[in-house]
Design a protein around this motif. Sequence first.
Motif, PDB file in Angstrom:
ATOM      1  N   GLY A   5       0.785  -1.228   0.000  1.00  0.00           N
ATOM      2  CA  GLY A   5       0.000   0.000   0.000  1.00  0.00           C
ATOM      3  C   GLY A   5       0.818   1.280   0.000  1.00  0.00           C
ATOM      4  N   MET A   6       2.132   1.168   0.060  1.00  0.00           N
ATOM      5  CA  MET A   6       3.019   2.333   0.071  1.00  0.00           C
ATOM      6  C   MET A   6       3.617   2.515  -1.318  1.00  0.00           C
ATOM      7  N   ILE A   7       3.633   3.742  -1.817  1.00  0.00           N
ATOM      8  CA  ILE A   7       4.224   4.027  -3.125  1.00  0.00           C
ATOM      9  C   ILE A   7       5.708   4.313  -2.952  1.00  0.00           C
ATOM     10  N   VAL A   8       6.518   3.578  -3.700  1.00  0.00           N
ATOM     11  CA  VAL A   8       7.969   3.724  -3.647  1.00  0.00           C
ATOM     12  C   VAL A   8       8.457   4.215  -5.010  1.00  0.00           C
ATOM     13  N   PRO A   9       8.984   5.447  -5.096  1.00  0.00           N
ATOM     14  CA  PRO A   9       9.561   5.911  -6.352  1.00  0.00           C
ATOM     15  C   PRO A   9      10.833   5.138  -6.673  1.00  0.00           C
ATOM     16  N   CYS A  10      10.949   4.700  -7.918  1.00  0.00           N
ATOM     17  CA  CYS A  10      12.124   3.971  -8.401  1.00  0.00           C
ATOM     18  C   CYS A  10      12.817   4.893  -9.402  1.00  0.00           C
ATOM     19  N   ILE A  11      14.032   5.311  -9.087  1.00  0.00           N
ATOM     20  CA  ILE A  11      14.711   6.356  -9.850  1.00  0.00           C
ATOM     21  C   ILE A  11      15.949   5.811 -10.541  1.00  0.00           C
ATOM     22  N   ILE A  12      16.045   6.118 -11.841  1.00  0.00           N
ATOM     23  CA  ILE A  12      17.191   5.715 -12.650  1.00  0.00           C
ATOM     24  C   ILE A  12      17.860   6.984 -13.171  1.00  0.00           C
ATOM     25  N   THR A  13      19.114   7.203 -12.832  1.00  0.00           N
ATOM     26  CA  THR A  13      19.864   8.314 -13.409  1.00  0.00           C
ATOM     27  C   THR A  13      20.452   7.812 -14.715  1.00  0.00           C
ATOM     28  N   THR A  14      20.184   8.545 -15.780  1.00  0.00           N
ATOM     29  CA  THR A  14      20.565   8.092 -17.111  1.00  0.00           C
ATOM     30  C   THR A  14      21.468   9.104 -17.813  1.00  0.00           C
ATOM     31  N   PRO A  15      22.398   8.629 -18.628  1.00  0.00           N
ATOM     32  CA  PRO A  15      23.215   9.551 -19.421  1.00  0.00           C
ATOM     33  C   PRO A  15      22.455  10.078 -20.648  1.00  0.00           C
TER      34      PRO A  15
END
Length: 80
Positions: A28-38
């Motif tokens: 029930g918790m939203i977890v942002p998944c972040i990708i740093t991209t070139p």
Amino acid sequence: MNQGILFNDQIEFDVVSCTLTFNAMVLGMIVPCIITTPINEQSKALAHFAQHQFDYEIQAEQLIEDEVYQPDGSIKLAFL
């Protein structure tokens, strides 16, 4: 794949920080998944994500299961 973790199909690209972000729902918790991209072009970044989406979801699932959260509650994924 863990049935307790759900991923949405929406992906956002931030041109300034060159990050791709999608969300996972965990208990029930939203977890942002972040990708740093070139990649600095939105269309190319989104195409890259579409090509590697399954691999990013597996990576995110492992980080969530290992509880490797950032202080803001997000997880940082390695660029593939």
